[in-house]
Design a protein around this motif. Structure first.
Motif, PDB file in Angstrom:
ATOM      1  N   ASP A  57       6.411  -5.830   4.337  1.00 31.28           N
ATOM      2  CA  ASP A  57       5.399  -5.760   5.385  1.00 31.28           C
ATOM      3  C   ASP A  57       4.968  -4.302   5.514  1.00 31.28           C
ATOM      4  OD1 ASP A  57       3.829  -5.768   7.655  1.00 31.28           O
ATOM      5  OD2 ASP A  57       5.384  -6.564   8.973  1.00 31.28           O
ATOM      6  N   PRO A  58       3.724  -3.966   5.171  1.00 30.86           N
ATOM      7  CA  PRO A  58       3.295  -2.564   5.221  1.00 30.86           C
ATOM      8  C   PRO A  58       3.484  -1.939   6.607  1.00 30.86           C
ATOM      9  CG  PRO A  58       1.597  -3.925   4.234  1.00 30.86           C
ATOM     10  CD  PRO A  58       2.660  -4.847   4.741  1.00 30.86           C
ATOM     11  N   ALA A  59       3.262  -2.703   7.660  1.00 33.33           N
ATOM     12  CA  ALA A  59       3.425  -2.170   9.016  1.00 33.33           C
ATOM     13  C   ALA A  59       4.882  -1.796   9.288  1.00 33.33           C
ATOM     14  CB  ALA A  59       2.936  -3.179  10.046  1.00 33.33           C
ATOM     15  N   ALA A  60       5.816  -2.532   8.708  1.00 30.57           N
ATOM     16  CA  ALA A  60       7.240  -2.252   8.929  1.00 30.57           C
ATOM     17  C   ALA A  60       7.663  -0.921   8.327  1.00 30.57           C
ATOM     18  CB  ALA A  60       8.097  -3.378   8.361  1.00 30.57           C
ATOM     19  N   VAL A  61       6.942  -0.460   7.304  1.00 34.16           N
ATOM     20  CA  VAL A  61       7.253   0.837   6.708  1.00 34.16           C
ATOM     21  C   VAL A  61       6.249   1.911   7.138  1.00 34.16           C
ATOM     22  CG1 VAL A  61       8.522  -0.102   4.749  1.00 34.16           C
ATOM     23  CG2 VAL A  61       6.058   0.246   4.552  1.00 34.16           C
ATOM     24  N   GLY A  62       5.424   1.585   8.131  1.00 31.19           N
ATOM     25  CA  GLY A  62       4.530   2.575   8.722  1.00 31.19           C
ATOM     26  C   GLY A  62       3.189   2.763   8.043  1.00 31.19           C
ATOM     27  N   TRP A  63       2.826   1.883   7.125  1.00 29.55           N
ATOM     28  CA  TRP A  63       1.516   1.997   6.475  1.00 29.55           C
ATOM     29  C   TRP A  63       0.578   0.987   7.128  1.00 29.55           C
ATOM     30  CZ3 TRP A  63       0.754   4.204   1.073  1.00 29.55           C
ATOM     31  CH2 TRP A  63       1.634   5.254   0.860  1.00 29.55           C
ATOM     32  N   ASN A  64       0.036   1.377   8.275  1.00 27.14           N
ATOM     33  CA  ASN A  64      -0.733   0.472   9.136  1.00 27.14           C
ATOM     34  C   ASN A  64      -2.236   0.474   8.879  1.00 27.14           C
ATOM     35  OD1 ASN A  64       1.551  -0.339  10.746  1.00 27.14           O
ATOM     36  ND2 ASN A  64       1.522   1.736  11.581  1.00 27.14           N
ATOM     37  N   THR A  65      -2.718   1.383   8.077  1.00 26.40           N
ATOM     38  CA  THR A  65      -4.157   1.524   7.852  1.00 26.40           C
ATOM     39  C   THR A  65      -4.473   1.118   6.424  1.00 26.40           C
ATOM     40  OG1 THR A  65      -4.195   3.346   9.420  1.00 26.40           O
ATOM     41  CG2 THR A  65      -6.088   3.153   7.950  1.00 26.40           C
ATOM     42  N   GLU A  66      -5.500   0.294   6.261  1.00 23.96           N
ATOM     43  CA  GLU A  66      -5.895  -0.073   4.912  1.00 23.96           C
ATOM     44  C   GLU A  66      -7.396  -0.102   4.787  1.00 23.96           C
ATOM     45  OE1 GLU A  66      -4.530  -4.009   3.541  1.00 23.96           O
ATOM     46  OE2 GLU A  66      -4.127  -4.462   5.629  1.00 23.96           O
ATOM     47  N   ALA A  67      -7.854   0.053   3.561  1.00 27.26           N
ATOM     48  CA  ALA A  67      -9.290   0.084   3.298  1.00 27.26           C
ATOM     49  C   ALA A  67      -9.553  -0.455   1.902  1.00 27.26           C
ATOM     50  CB  ALA A  67      -9.812   1.515   3.401  1.00 27.26           C
ATOM     51  N   VAL A  92      -2.654   3.274  -3.563  1.00 24.07           N
ATOM     52  CA  VAL A  92      -3.427   2.199  -4.192  1.00 24.07           C
ATOM     53  C   VAL A  92      -2.549   0.960  -4.297  1.00 24.07           C
ATOM     54  CG1 VAL A  92      -4.589   1.421  -6.293  1.00 24.07           C
ATOM     55  CG2 VAL A  92      -4.966   3.751  -5.436  1.00 24.07           C
ATOM     56  N   VAL A  93      -2.997  -0.108  -3.650  1.00 21.44           N
ATOM     57  CA  VAL A  93      -2.312  -1.397  -3.691  1.00 21.44           C
ATOM     58  C   VAL A  93      -2.786  -2.197  -4.900  1.00 21.44           C
ATOM     59  CG1 VAL A  93      -2.008  -3.589  -2.454  1.00 21.44           C
ATOM     60  CG2 VAL A  93      -2.093  -1.437  -1.187  1.00 21.44           C
ATOM     61  N   ALA A  94      -4.094  -2.136  -5.161  1.00 20.06           N
ATOM     62  CA  ALA A  94      -4.683  -2.879  -6.271  1.00 20.06           C
ATOM     63  C   ALA A  94      -6.018  -2.239  -6.629  1.00 20.06           C
ATOM     64  CB  ALA A  94      -4.895  -4.344  -5.882  1.00 20.06           C
ATOM     65  N   ALA A  95      -6.442  -2.464  -7.856  1.00 18.49           N
ATOM     66  CA  ALA A  95      -7.747  -1.979  -8.304  1.00 18.49           C
ATOM     67  C   ALA A  95      -8.341  -3.020  -9.242  1.00 18.49           C
ATOM     68  CB  ALA A  95      -7.611  -0.633  -9.003  1.00 18.49           C
ATOM     69  N   TYR A  96      -9.648  -3.192  -9.133  1.00 14.23           N
ATOM     70  CA  TYR A  96     -10.339  -4.228  -9.900  1.00 14.23           C
ATOM     71  C   TYR A  96     -11.658  -3.676 -10.424  1.00 14.23           C
ATOM     72  CZ  TYR A  96      -7.463  -6.854  -6.562  1.00 14.23           C
ATOM     73  OH  TYR A  96      -6.430  -7.309  -5.779  1.00 14.23           O
ATOM     74  N   ALA A 110      -2.401   3.179   3.896  1.00 10.45           N
ATOM     75  CA  ALA A 110      -1.961   4.504   4.313  1.00 10.45           C
ATOM     76  C   ALA A 110      -1.318   4.415   5.691  1.00 10.45           C
ATOM     77  CB  ALA A 110      -3.142   5.465   4.342  1.00 10.45           C
ATOM     78  N   ALA A 111      -0.653   5.502   6.086  1.00  6.42           N
ATOM     79  CA  ALA A 111       0.029   5.528   7.382  1.00  6.42           C
ATOM     80  C   ALA A 111      -0.960   5.550   8.534  1.00  6.42           C
ATOM     81  CB  ALA A 111       0.958   6.733   7.455  1.00  6.42           C
ATOM     82  N   ASP A 112      -2.044   6.286   8.382  1.00  2.16           N
ATOM     83  CA  ASP A 112      -3.027   6.441   9.459  1.00  2.16           C
ATOM     84  C   ASP A 112      -4.342   6.903   8.844  1.00  2.16           C
ATOM     85  OD1 ASP A 112      -2.641   9.200   8.933  1.00  2.16           O
ATOM     86  OD2 ASP A 112      -1.171   9.372  10.553  1.00  2.16           O
ATOM     87  N   ILE A 113      -5.333   7.162   9.690  1.00  2.02           N
ATOM     88  CA  ILE A 113      -6.657   7.552   9.197  1.00  2.02           C
ATOM     89  C   ILE A 113      -6.590   8.885   8.447  1.00  2.02           C
ATOM     90  CG2 ILE A 113      -8.990   8.258   9.912  1.00  2.02           C
ATOM     91  CD1 ILE A 113      -8.628   5.251   9.898  1.00  2.02           C
ATOM     92  N   ALA A 114      -5.811   9.835   8.946  1.00  2.00           N
ATOM     93  CA  ALA A 114      -5.705  11.133   8.263  1.00  2.00           C
ATOM     94  C   ALA A 114      -5.126  10.961   6.858  1.00  2.00           C
ATOM     95  CB  ALA A 114      -4.855  12.091   9.087  1.00  2.00           C
TER      96      ALA A 114
END
Length: 152
Positions: A57-67, A92-96, A110-114
């Motif tokens: 779970d990305p949120a459980a490891v502090g990576w709460n922001t995605e794009a 990078v989670v995936a690339a297509y 990522a952890a946050d917007i910064a």
């Protein structure tokens, strides 16, 4: 490779819980544990099952922001160049490669917007990237580890 209904149910069981024992799966699909193992071995040998993994779970490891980021590249950029470059970025989670205006679509976490901004700047610095267009994810509505064909 032709998958029958039992193969499809075995795959669905493994997708739901890759740690399930052959006996547990066998009880779900009405086969013995050795018969399930033989089928799983066959599915692995055929490349249907490529591996087993933990889903974090990305949120459980502090990576709460995605794009999702559309990459626009120079004219002779190959999919291999994009693959090599995106693998250098831990966000990078995936690339297509995609059809349409963009050359590629990259999923970032990522952890946050910064942190996301830093990752984007590093991605934009790749020599073949001419521009990007980003979409920040507000909420995940549907997420599935894989598509499993419906049993016959």
């Amino acid at each position: 490779m032709q998958l029958d209904g039992v193969d499809q149910r075995i795959i669905a069981s493994l997708v739901a819980d890759a740690r399930a024992s052959y006996a547990e799966i066998g009880s779900r699909v009405s086969l013995s544990a050795p018969a399930v193992k033989r089928r799983v071995d066959r599915l692995r040998a055929a490349g249907v099952i490529r591996g087993f993994t933990a889903v974090i779970d990305p949120a459980a490891v502090g990576w709460n922001t995605e794009a999702f980021v559309e990459l626009f590249c120079t004219g002779r950029t190959t999919p291999t160049q994009i693959t090599v470059a995106t693998r250098r970025h831990p966000e990078v989670v995936a690339a297509y490669t995609v059809s349409g205006e963009a050359d590629a679509l990259v999923h970032l976490r990522a952890a946050d917007i910064a942190h996301l901004e830093q990752a984007l700047e590093r991605l934009r610095a790749e020599p073949f990237v001419t521009s990007t267009r980003s979409m920040i994810v507000l909420s995940r509505l549907v997420e599935s580890p894989t598509v499993v064909p419906a049993p016959d």
